[in-house]
Design a protein around this motif. Sequence first.
Motif, PDB file in Angstrom:
ATOM      1  N   GLU A  26      -5.210  -8.417  54.328  1.00 63.02           N
ATOM      2  CA  GLU A  26      -5.754  -7.078  54.071  1.00 63.02           C
ATOM      3  C   GLU A  26      -6.753  -6.675  55.154  1.00 63.02           C
ATOM      4  OE1 GLU A  26      -5.497  -6.691  49.243  1.00 63.02           O
ATOM      5  OE2 GLU A  26      -7.066  -7.970  50.096  1.00 63.02           O
ATOM      6  N   VAL A  27      -7.571  -7.624  55.596  1.00 64.88           N
ATOM      7  CA  VAL A  27      -8.515  -7.328  56.686  1.00 64.88           C
ATOM      8  C   VAL A  27      -7.744  -6.981  57.948  1.00 64.88           C
ATOM      9  CG1 VAL A  27     -10.287  -8.312  58.203  1.00 64.88           C
ATOM     10  CG2 VAL A  27     -10.370  -8.741  55.733  1.00 64.88           C
ATOM     11  N   ASP A  28      -6.714  -7.778  58.270  1.00 61.64           N
ATOM     12  CA  ASP A  28      -5.901  -7.540  59.466  1.00 61.64           C
ATOM     13  C   ASP A  28      -5.148  -6.221  59.393  1.00 61.64           C
ATOM     14  OD1 ASP A  28      -6.782  -9.983  60.411  1.00 61.64           O
ATOM     15  OD2 ASP A  28      -4.930 -11.042  59.865  1.00 61.64           O
ATOM     16  N   GLU A  29      -4.717  -5.847  58.187  1.00 62.75           N
ATOM     17  CA  GLU A  29      -3.954  -4.618  57.981  1.00 62.75           C
ATOM     18  C   GLU A  29      -4.813  -3.377  58.185  1.00 62.75           C
ATOM     19  OE1 GLU A  29      -2.418  -3.167  53.912  1.00 62.75           O
ATOM     20  OE2 GLU A  29      -0.909  -4.551  54.692  1.00 62.75           O
ATOM     21  N   GLY A  30      -6.126  -3.529  58.075  1.00 58.89           N
ATOM     22  CA  GLY A  30      -7.008  -2.384  58.266  1.00 58.89           C
ATOM     23  C   GLY A  30      -6.995  -1.431  57.091  1.00 58.89           C
TER      24      GLY A  30
END
Length: 180
Positions: A93-97
């Motif tokens: 989720e962090v990587d997905e922005g």
Amino acid sequence: MRTIALALASSSLALASCGGDDGTPDSGPSENLSAEEFAERTRDSAIKPEPGQYRVNMEVLEVSIPGAPQGAADMMRGMMGGQTHQYCLTQDEVDEGFENMAKQSQDGDCTFDRWDIDGGDFDGKMTCNVPGQGKMTMTMTGTGTPTRSEVNMTMQGNMAGMGDSTIRMKATHERIGDCG
């Protein structure tokens, strides 16, 4: 209650973007940001939240419902205030922005009128057309770090079907450990 879900989603979006200068000059308030534009601003933030288990505390600061029966404001304050929720923020989720979350918030006929990030400070406004309630606006200001954010929200609209109303809330997100 849709209003609470909207407030929680919006404050989660604010945590997702918690700070970071996007490197562009301040161009003032933007209008009608698409989900993709919002996601781009969130993705390009220099500071990202850390993955982990978070707790969000909701505090009701003001409830104003002109013309409502006696006790209606207290009932809404009781329903919405003092709520504490936990959620897991994964590395994916962090990587997905938070693009999916941004898009989901707009599935309910919502648009971001502005979203400005400067360092650890953010300022935004979202307008939604809510079935049975009409147009609702939510302004958000706050500060964030990779493990904590504080979001002040003001929701205005016909929330209880009794005319123009205002609810001001504060949401504090804090990382409390790793996901279970």
